[in-house]
Write a protein that holds these residues in place. Structure first.
Motif, short mmCIF file in Angstrom:
data_model
loop_
_atom_site.label_atom_id
_atom_site.label_comp_id
_atom_site.label_asym_id
_atom_site.label_seq_id
_atom_site.Cartn_x
_atom_site.Cartn_y
_atom_site.Cartn_z
N LEU A 110 0.82 -1.21 0.00
CA LEU A 110 0.00 0.00 0.00
C LEU A 110 0.85 1.26 0.00
O LEU A 110 0.53 2.25 -0.66
N LYS A 167 2.17 1.80 -3.36
CA LYS A 167 1.07 2.27 -4.21
C LYS A 167 0.83 3.75 -4.02
O LYS A 167 0.65 4.51 -4.99
N GLU A 168 0.83 4.22 -2.76
CA GLU A 168 0.61 5.64 -2.47
C GLU A 168 1.74 6.50 -3.06
O GLU A 168 1.48 7.58 -3.61
N GLU A 203 -11.03 8.44 -5.48
CA GLU A 203 -10.77 7.09 -5.97
C GLU A 203 -11.95 6.59 -6.80
O GLU A 203 -13.11 6.69 -6.39
N GLN A 215 -10.24 1.59 -8.80
CA GLN A 215 -9.16 1.72 -7.82
C GLN A 215 -9.55 1.08 -6.50
O GLN A 215 -8.72 0.45 -5.84
N GLN A 216 -10.80 1.25 -6.10
CA GLN A 216 -11.27 0.64 -4.86
C GLN A 216 -11.26 -0.89 -4.97
O GLN A 216 -10.90 -1.58 -4.01
N LEU A 271 -7.83 -2.08 -4.40
CA LEU A 271 -7.48 -2.09 -2.99
C LEU A 271 -8.05 -3.31 -2.28
O LEU A 271 -7.43 -3.87 -1.38
N VAL A 302 -5.36 -0.56 4.90
CA VAL A 302 -5.61 0.56 3.99
C VAL A 302 -5.75 1.87 4.77
O VAL A 302 -5.12 2.88 4.44
N LYS A 362 -3.05 5.10 4.82
CA LYS A 362 -3.47 6.42 4.36
C LYS A 362 -3.25 7.48 5.45
O LYS A 362 -2.84 8.61 5.16
#
Length: 228
Positions: free
Chosen positions: A18, A21-22, A83, A87-88, A91, A100, A104
């Motif tokens: 994650l 990804k961010e 998003e 995209q969701q 995830l 998640v 964030k």
């Protein structure tokens, strides 16, 4: 991440995936980050020129935190609200809901902390205000960044499920944002003027506790919104 991995290894793998990804998403949309820096820079320069470097410490302090608040709203509000469904769904396959949300919050804390530190540096140079307890002030910036990130990230997740997202974001974010900002103004003023640190650290511990509580609540409640 492999769902068959042991608990800690699996959590670390999810967090790492994650986080990468961010970072990739932020780099892909780096115009947004530089746009925030441009917003902070322009605002600080305009305020500095308007006061002609004759700003008193109290006015400087209040304006700094107001600027950081608007940056936080623009930076953190997009956590879930921008998003797309695809995209969701990505995830959903990448990690669990708690990972998640925690990722964030930590990423938004880093983002706000960096922007807040850079904005503070520029604002202090242009405003001509001397900070008596500089390390304490920077610590306050990062603690407030964590508190705002925890609050606004959860609010963004809730608002993303509603129709009037912006309105709901303002309504839900307001009750906690105001006391956090007032506390930040009070303790940072003590850092600027070099006042007694006893009350300052007491309020700072309050913000730390609030940030930790909001983070825990976000991690616990977010699974209820997951796949909602």
């Amino acid at each position: 991440p492999d769902k068959k991995k042991p608990g800690m290894s699996r959590c670390w793998a999810e967090f790492r995936a994650l986080w990468i990804k961010e970072l990739k998403l932020e780099w892909k949309q780096r115009y947004a980050f530089f746009g925030l820096l441009l917003y902070v820079g322009c605002t600080v320069i305009v305020v500095g020129l308007a006061f002609q470097r004759q700003m008193n410490p109290l006015s400087w302090n209040i304006l700094f935190w107001i600027i950081l608040l608007f940056v936080a709203i623009n930076a953190v509000a997009k956590s879930f609200m921008t998003e797309s469904p695809s995209q969701q769904r990505y995830l959903y396959t990448l990690a669990g809901p708690s990972a998640v949300m925690l990722t964030k919050i930590l990423y938004n804390t880093l983002l706000l902390g960096v922007i807040g530190t850079l904005g503070f540096t520029l604002f202090s140079l242009i405003g001509g205000v001397k900070i008596e307890e500089l390390p304490l002030f920077i610590l306050i910036v990062w603690v407030v960044a964590w508190t705002l990130a925890a609050n606004l990230t959860l609010v963004s997740a809730i608002a993303s499920r509603a129709e009037n997202r912006i309105t709901l974001l303002a309504v839900l974010g307001f009750p906690l944002t105001v006391p956090v900002l007032l506390t930040a103004i009070r303790i940072s003023r003590a850092a600027i003027e070099g006042l007694d640190a006893t009350t300052t650290y007491s309020n700072l511990n309050f913000l730390l506790g609030l940030a930790a509580l909001l983070t825990a609540i976000s991690v616990v409640l977010f699974p209820a919104l997951w796949r909602g």
